[in-house]
Write a protein that holds these residues in place. Structure first.
Motif: not given
Length: 238
Positions: A184-202
Motif C-alpha cells: 500500500e501507499s505510505i503516509t509519513l504522519n508519525t515521527t516513528e515512521k520517519v525515524t524507521a525509514l531513515k534507519r532503514l535507509m542508513y
C-alpha cells in the motif's frame, strides 16, 4: 648330441629372444605411459578450461550484483531526498524507490568445476603454484567472502529490515522468500515512521558499502586466478 658349439648357439638365441621380449615390454610400457600422459594432459586442459569459464561467470554475476547495488543506492538517495523535503503523502514513485532500496543480493560463486577436479584428483594440475592457488581460492578466499556477505545479510536483511518495514507500513508488509512486498501507499504522519525509514535507509547504505568491499575483494581473487590459468592453458595448447 648337444655339443659345446651348439649350446653356445642356443644360449645366444635364447638371450636374443629374452632381449627382444624385454624390448617389446619396454616399448609397450613407454607407449602406455605416453598414452596416460596424453590423457592426463587432455583432462588437465579440460578441467582448467571449466574453472576458467566458471570464474568468468562469477565475474559476470558480480557485475550484476554491482548493478543492483547501484539501483538500490539511487533509490536510497531518492528516499532520503524525499524525507528532507518534509513531505508526508507518498506516491507510486516513492513506493517504487522504496522497493528498489530494499533489493536483496547474495554474493556467491560457482565451485562445480573445482569440485569435479578435486574428486578426480588435484594432482592433474601439474603446476604446483597454480594448483595451490586454485585450492586457496576455492577453499578459503571465496567461502570467506560469501560468509561475511551472508553475515551482513543476516544482520540487516533478515533481522532488522522486516522490523523497520513493519513500523513504516503499519504491518502492511508481505514477506515472500525473505523479500518484502510493499502492498500500500505510505503516509509519513508519525515521527516513528520517519525515524524507521531513515534507519532503514542508513542500514541499507551500510550494507551496500560492505557488499561493494566484498565484491571488489572477490573480483581481485577472480582476476588473480584467471591470469595464471590462462597462461597454463596457452602452454597446454602448444
Amino acid at each position: 648330441m648337444l655339443t659345446e658349439n651348439n649350446f653356445s648357439k642356443y644360449l645366444i638365441y635364447a638371450i636374443g629372444e629374452i632381449i627382444l621380449v624385454v624390448i617389446g615390454i619396454l616399448i609397450a610400457l613407454q607407449i602406455n605411459t605416453q598414452n596416460e600422459y596424453r590423457k592426463d594432459r587432455i583432462y588437465e586442459k579440460q578441467a582448467l578450461k571449466e574453472i576458467y569459464t566458471s570464474l568468468k561467470g562469477d565475474a559476470g554475476f558480480n557485475k550484476e550484483i554491482t548493478t543492483n547495488i547501484k539501483r538500490r543506492d539511487s533509490a536510497i538517495t531518492y528516499i532520503l531526498s524525499f524525507l528532507n523535503s518534509g513531505k508526508i503523502e507518498t506516491d507510486s514513485i516513492f513506493a517504487h524507490n522504496l522497493k528498489e532500496s530494499c533489493l536483496d543480493n547474495k554474493i556467491n560463486f560457482d565451485n562445480g568445476a573445482y569440485e569435479t577436479l578435486k574428486s578426480k584428483g588435484l594432482q592433474y594440475v601439474r603446476n604446483d603454484s597454480l594448483r595451490s592457488l586454485i585450492v586457496r581460492t576455492y577453499e578459503l578466499a571465496f567461502p570467506r567472502t560469501v560468509f561475511f556477505g551472508d553475515e551482513k545479510r543476516s544482520d540487516f536483511v533478515y533481522e532488522k529490515k522486516d522490523v523497520l518495514l513493519e513500523i513504516l507500513l503499519d504491518l502492511d508488509v508481505v514477506p515472500e522468500d525473505k523479500n518484502f512486498l510493499i502492498t500500500e501507499s505510505i503516509t509519513l504522519n508519525t515521527t516513528e515512521k520517519v525515524t524507521a525509514l531513515k534507519r532503514l535507509m542508513y542500514q541499507q547504505i551500510e550494507l551496500s558499502m560492505r557488499y561493494k568491499e566484498l565484491l571488489d575483494r572477490q573480483l581481485i581473487y577472480i582476476n588473480k586466478l584467471l591470469l595464471p590459468i590462462g597462461k597454463e592453458l596457452e602452454k597446454l595448447e602448444r
